[in-house]
Design a protein around this motif. Structure first.
Motif, short mmCIF file in Angstrom:
data_model
loop_
_atom_site.label_atom_id
_atom_site.label_comp_id
_atom_site.label_asym_id
_atom_site.label_seq_id
_atom_site.Cartn_x
_atom_site.Cartn_y
_atom_site.Cartn_z
N ALA A 1 0.81 -1.22 0.00
CA ALA A 1 0.00 0.00 0.00
C ALA A 1 0.84 1.27 0.00
O ALA A 1 1.86 1.37 0.70
N THR A 2 0.36 2.24 -0.79
CA THR A 2 0.89 3.61 -0.76
C THR A 2 -0.29 4.56 -0.68
O THR A 2 -1.36 4.29 -1.22
N ILE A 3 -0.07 5.69 -0.03
CA ILE A 3 -1.16 6.66 0.17
C ILE A 3 -1.71 7.13 -1.17
O ILE A 3 -0.96 7.41 -2.10
N ALA A 4 -3.04 7.22 -1.27
CA ALA A 4 -3.69 7.52 -2.54
C ALA A 4 -3.36 8.92 -3.04
O ALA A 4 -3.36 9.16 -4.26
N SER A 5 -3.08 9.85 -2.13
CA SER A 5 -2.78 11.23 -2.54
C SER A 5 -1.53 11.32 -3.41
O SER A 5 -1.34 12.30 -4.13
N LEU B 1 -10.13 0.01 4.86
CA LEU B 1 -9.97 0.94 3.74
C LEU B 1 -10.79 2.20 4.00
O LEU B 1 -11.94 2.13 4.43
N LYS B 2 -10.22 3.35 3.71
CA LYS B 2 -10.95 4.61 3.91
C LYS B 2 -12.06 4.74 2.87
O LYS B 2 -13.12 5.29 3.15
N GLU B 3 -11.80 4.25 1.67
CA GLU B 3 -12.82 4.25 0.61
C GLU B 3 -12.64 3.02 -0.26
O GLU B 3 -11.52 2.55 -0.46
#
Length: 546
Positions: free
Chosen positions: A103-107, A368-370
């Motif tokens: 995982a890597t931050i979506a931003s 998951l946030k989204e």
């Protein structure tokens, strides 16, 4: 690719000898960065264009699923930091590709999908634990590598080919057209093999670092379960999952492992690792094998697997044993695992993995946030695949039997607990540890062919593979047994490796053995990928186009 960086064919503005990115090491690139011969921005641009050369165009290796749109800006910031305060570590400004389950931050602009459209657009709560450590060391996340979808745990071998994912398509080997890249860290292995990044990360549950490293002529290390954090990594089984480097040299493997190893409160298993983690680069000793005892566990994991799958590999392996002897090692042959016969026939590993998969995957999805597709459970993924057959079940790629079997499990019941206990007994106390103790061994060695990595995988113990050889030019092509149109498993020029493994947290020793063998043989350098699979872009092209 949309992210292609246009370069010109103007010569570089000076007569510098720039590192060949096909082989360039971490320290070689770091020296050039420190000397100001090129920048990390130059490196990122060069790798982006190399990816574009062969990923979808040209040989269409499909090793990379997406590149990082923030990589150039990150490189620029790290270049500025280098000038002001110096480098953070040997990885400062060095690009790295991650397997698409890390995982890597979506931003930042990338996805984390384990190769599946069902997770496209999902937003993770934070970077994976190993990514946090890489960023702290100053590494640049270049992009995500393609992989066997759901880490080759979607369907059985006869249902889906190794290296295929819905999002990434079919990844293929760089050493033979339509060659098998092996899975599930297929893209990481192929990308490392031809210099699409300085180094890559893969993950292994059972063979998923070892096998693609072997078939891609690179070094791969699967650490002890608990040495590197699995937090933020889409799991198969937290009982066996481990995150490790895939590189072109043992030295680079040692550098990356030193950066990513350590405790993480988000992965409680790491809290039981030794209190002091060594600098693994200190293990790089050409004399590491002198006076050491290395065992060959021939029964089942050598004789049967090699005879069945790769007799030519067996003949090359025998010569490798002579190399080990010449380096001062005593070869104990055979040094069998007492449990070999039972382990080879036991169904217990799959009972554990299927049960873990449902529990561990559901736990990942729940935080998951989204999730734009609405996927929040394994059951949702199965439903998504059935409802989106054009994306996830194209003709010839319909299988999802592993997902269905895992969904049918009933949790960590008595059957699971018994299977886990037997797994550990067979692989540890009556397996690797028993062989080490009985023969007073420092490590065991086997060719990196099918199932030879399984004892270390089931035990959760470390294993490192280094290049051993290549199939000769007159070698008959071995088509995939399940489907002749799928990637070819053995063919002229395709590589294979040799693996050293031992007990828990023996990485330092194993790196030393692998390094001594590597430096004595330099097998990787004996052969390159087939011409169309070799990227043309080099640093001089990018620097010269400024």
């Amino acid at each position: 690719m949309e992210d292609t960086i246009k370069v010109h064919e103007n010569p570089a503005p000076n007569d510098l000898e720039y590192p060949d990115l096909y082989e360039a090491s971490v320290l070689e690139l770091q020296a050039g960065l420190e000397a100001g011969h090129f920048t990390s921005v130059d490196l990122v641009k060069a790798y982006f264009t190399r990816i574009d050369d062969v990923n979808v165009k040209g040989a269409a290796l499909r090793a990379v699923i997406e590149v990082n749109p923030s990589a150039i800006s990150q490189a620029d910031e790290l270049d500025k930091e280098r000038k002001i305060s110096g480098k953070r570590s040997s990885l400062h400004g060095i690009p790295i590709l991650l397997k698409d389950n890390i995982a890597t931050i979506a931003s930042e602009g990338m996805n984390t999908t384990v190769g599946s459209y069902s997770l496209l657009g999902s937003i993770v709560p934070e970077d994976a634990g190993v990514v946090k450590r890489l960023r702290q060391a100053g590494a640049i996340i270049l992009g995500k590598a393609n992989m066997s979808e759901f880490a080759f745990f979607r369907g059985k071998n006869n249902e889906l080919p190794s290296g295929w994912s819905g999002r990434g398509g079919q990844c293929t080997n760089a050493y033979y057209p339509n060659g098998d890249p092996c899975g599930s860290s297929s893209g990481s292995g192929v990308a490392a093999s031809i210099g699409l990044s300085t180094v890559t990360l893969g993950t292994e549950t059972d063979g998923s670092i070892t096998c693609p490293s072997s078939l891609s002529n690179v070094v791969g290390l699967k650490p002890t379960v608990g040495l590197t954090s699995r937090a933020g990594v889409i799991p198969v089984s937290l009982t066996q999952d481990s995150i490790g480097p895939m590189t072109r040299s043992v030295e680079d493997t040692a550098i990356v492992l030193s950066a990513i190893a350590g405790k993480d409160p988000n992965d409680v298993v790491t809290l039981s690792q030794p209190s002091v983690i060594p600098d693994f680069t200190k293990a790089l000793n050409k004399d590491a094998l002198k006076g050491k005892r290395i065992g060959v566990p021939r029964r089942i994991f050598m004789d049967q697997q090699v005879a069945k799958n790769a007799p030519y590999v067996g003949s090359v392996f025998e010569k490798a044993l002579d190399v080990l002897r010449s380096l001062g090692a005593t070869i104990v042959d055979p040094a069998d695992l007492p449990s070999a016969q039972r382990m080879n026939k036991a169904p217990y590993e799959m009972i554990v993995m299927e049960t873990d998969f449902k529990i561990d995957l559901n736990a990942y999805l729940a935080v998951l946030k989204e999730s734009p597709t609405g996927v929040r459970s394994l059951a949702d993924i199965i439903k998504f695949n059935d409802e989106n057959r054009n994306l996830e079940q194209p003709a010839g790629f319909e299988g999802q039997s592993r997902l269905l079997s895992a969904e049918a499990t009933a949790g960590k019941d008595e059957t699971y607990l018994e299977a886990l206990a037997i797994d550990y007994e067979y692989s540890r106390a009556k397996g690797i540890d028993a062989a080490l103790k009985e023969h007073n061994l420092d490590a065991l060695v086997l060719p990196s062919v099918e199932s030879c990595w399984s004892p270390a995988a089931i035990a959760g113990y470390p294993i490192i593979t280094v290049p051993l050889g290549f199939y000769p030019d007159n070698f008959p092509i071995k088509l995939n047994e399940q489907s002749p149109t799928r990637p070819i498993s053995q063919a002229p020029g395709m590589p294979f490796g040799i693996s050293f493994f031992s007990t828990a947290y023996s990485e330092f020793v194993l790196i030393g053995f692998a390094y001594a063998y590597e430096q004595a043989t330099h097998t990787r350098l004996a052969r390159k990928a087939y011409p169309a699979a070799i990227p043309k872009t080099q640093l001089k092209d990018v620097v010269g186009s400024r």
